[in-house]
Design a protein around this motif. Structure first.
Motif, PDB file in Angstrom:
ATOM      1  N   MET A  81       0.838  -1.181   0.000  1.00 51.10           N
ATOM      2  CA  MET A  81       0.000   0.000   0.000  1.00 51.10           C
ATOM      3  C   MET A  81       0.876   1.235   0.000  1.00 51.10           C
ATOM      4  O   MET A  81       1.613   1.468   0.954  1.00 51.10           O
ATOM      5  CB  MET A  81      -0.903   0.012   1.222  1.00 51.10           C
ATOM      6  N   ARG A  82       0.744   1.990  -1.045  1.00 52.08           N
ATOM      7  CA  ARG A  82       1.561   3.198  -1.195  1.00 52.08           C
ATOM      8  C   ARG A  82       1.296   4.211  -0.091  1.00 52.08           C
ATOM      9  O   ARG A  82       2.172   4.986   0.266  1.00 52.08           O
ATOM     10  CB  ARG A  82       1.279   3.829  -2.556  1.00 52.08           C
ATOM     11  N   ARG A  83       0.094   4.216   0.449  1.00 54.43           N
ATOM     12  CA  ARG A  83      -0.216   5.268   1.411  1.00 54.43           C
ATOM     13  C   ARG A  83       0.572   5.168   2.705  1.00 54.43           C
ATOM     14  O   ARG A  83       0.690   6.136   3.439  1.00 54.43           O
ATOM     15  CB  ARG A  83      -1.712   5.336   1.692  1.00 54.43           C
ATOM     16  N   TYR A  84       1.153   4.013   3.005  1.00 50.38           N
ATOM     17  CA  TYR A  84       2.020   3.885   4.170  1.00 50.38           C
ATOM     18  C   TYR A  84       3.484   4.136   3.823  1.00 50.38           C
ATOM     19  O   TYR A  84       4.352   4.034   4.682  1.00 50.38           O
ATOM     20  CB  TYR A  84       1.854   2.509   4.820  1.00 50.38           C
ATOM     21  N   GLY A  85       3.754   4.427   2.565  1.00 50.51           N
ATOM     22  CA  GLY A  85       5.107   4.774   2.148  1.00 50.51           C
ATOM     23  C   GLY A  85       6.065   3.612   2.100  1.00 50.51           C
ATOM     24  O   GLY A  85       7.272   3.793   2.232  1.00 50.51           O
ATOM     25  N   THR A  86       5.536   2.409   1.919  1.00 50.38           N
ATOM     26  CA  THR A  86       6.385   1.226   1.845  1.00 50.38           C
ATOM     27  C   THR A  86       5.694   0.142   1.042  1.00 50.38           C
ATOM     28  O   THR A  86       4.467   0.103   0.957  1.00 50.38           O
ATOM     29  CB  THR A  86       6.727   0.698   3.252  1.00 50.38           C
ATOM     30  N   GLU A  87       6.498  -0.727   0.454  1.00 53.51           N
ATOM     31  CA  GLU A  87       5.955  -1.890  -0.253  1.00 53.51           C
ATOM     32  C   GLU A  87       5.862  -3.089   0.690  1.00 53.51           C
ATOM     33  O   GLU A  87       5.270  -4.102   0.365  1.00 53.51           O
ATOM     34  CB  GLU A  87       6.853  -2.241  -1.452  1.00 53.51           C
ATOM     35  N   ARG A  91       8.615   8.397   7.018  1.00 52.11           N
ATOM     36  CA  ARG A  91       8.468   8.279   5.555  1.00 52.11           C
ATOM     37  C   ARG A  91       7.532   9.359   5.024  1.00 52.11           C
ATOM     38  O   ARG A  91       7.781   9.961   3.981  1.00 52.11           O
ATOM     39  CB  ARG A  91       7.965   6.887   5.180  1.00 52.11           C
ATOM     40  N   TRP A  92       6.431   9.613   5.737  1.00 49.49           N
ATOM     41  CA  TRP A  92       5.505  10.659   5.311  1.00 49.49           C
ATOM     42  C   TRP A  92       6.168  12.025   5.357  1.00 49.49           C
ATOM     43  O   TRP A  92       5.963  12.853   4.472  1.00 49.49           O
ATOM     44  CB  TRP A  92       4.263  10.653   6.190  1.00 49.49           C
ATOM     45  N   ARG A 127       8.396  12.367   2.373  1.00 49.48           N
ATOM     46  CA  ARG A 127       7.544  12.592   1.199  1.00 49.48           C
ATOM     47  C   ARG A 127       7.055  14.033   1.152  1.00 49.48           C
ATOM     48  O   ARG A 127       7.159  14.711   0.130  1.00 49.48           O
ATOM     49  CB  ARG A 127       6.349  11.624   1.251  1.00 49.48           C
TER      50      ARG A 127
END
Length: 196
Positions: A1-7, A173-174, A177
């Motif tokens: 999920m991209r919204r957590y900033g990780t794969e 991570r956020w 970003r």
């Protein structure tokens, strides 16, 4: 999920996401670490919602998408006091805070912006604090003990961790970003907010 900033998404994160974890992390982030980016975030949301009809976004959609009013309501009721790891809370030392949030205008804002009702006759200061923390951020105070004063039992509570679920790594991570996207903030403003 991209919204957590990780794969690297575990089944546990998927389960928590289904239970509303993302929204709680988002509020926590923009109240604290991400505060310098809140206006830009809300501006982008409004632009997205009104893209096809400039100036004519569906008001409930716009209001629901914006976080500024919720963050202001949380600041008004001093929710961040509970984030202090050195502070011990009791019903007695939260009494003044409880009286403040029970004022009609504050109760109305809490209901409208934070989606929680307060009943001054039935609720307790610690109980309301716990409900707010859990419903808004998915965290809570821990009872660290009790003592007797004049024959009255007093329970003491403390914030043991603002990172019980590794949310701070997501916040980092956020922040990275948002720092890359937003060039309008002076760096000292960012540093002050993050360190606050």
């Amino acid at each position: 999920m991209r919204r957590y900033g990780t794969e690297d998404i575990s089944p546990e994160i998927v389960k928590k996401d289904d239970e509303g974890w993302f929204g709680k992390l988002t509020l926590h982030y923009y109240l604290t670490t991400g505060k310098p980016f809140l206006k830009e975030r809300d501006k982008e949301k409004v632009e997205k919602l009104t893209k096809n009809s400039p100036g004519k976004g569906f008001t409930p959609d716009v209001n629901k998408a914006l976080l500024s009013a919720q963050i202001m309501a949380m600041e008004r009721i001093n929710i961040k006091q509970f984030f202090d790891p050195d502070k011990v809370f009791t019903h007695d030392n939260l009494r003044e805070w409880f009286e403040l949030i029970c004022q009609p205008v504050n109760r109305q804002q809490i209901k409208e912006y934070l989606n929680m009702s307060i009943n001054p006759e039935r609720d307790t200061p610690v109980g309301v604090g716990q409900r707010l923390l859990m419903s808004l951020f998915g965290i809570q105070l821990t009872c660290i003990g009790q003592r007797r004063v004049n024959g009255k039992r007093i329970r003491e509570y403390k914030m043991m961790s603002l990172n019980p679920d590794e949310r701070m790594s997501i916040f980092a991570r956020w922040f990275e970003r948002d720092s890359a996207r937003c060039h309008t903030l002076p760096i000292n403003t960012i540093e002050q907010e993050v360190c606050a």
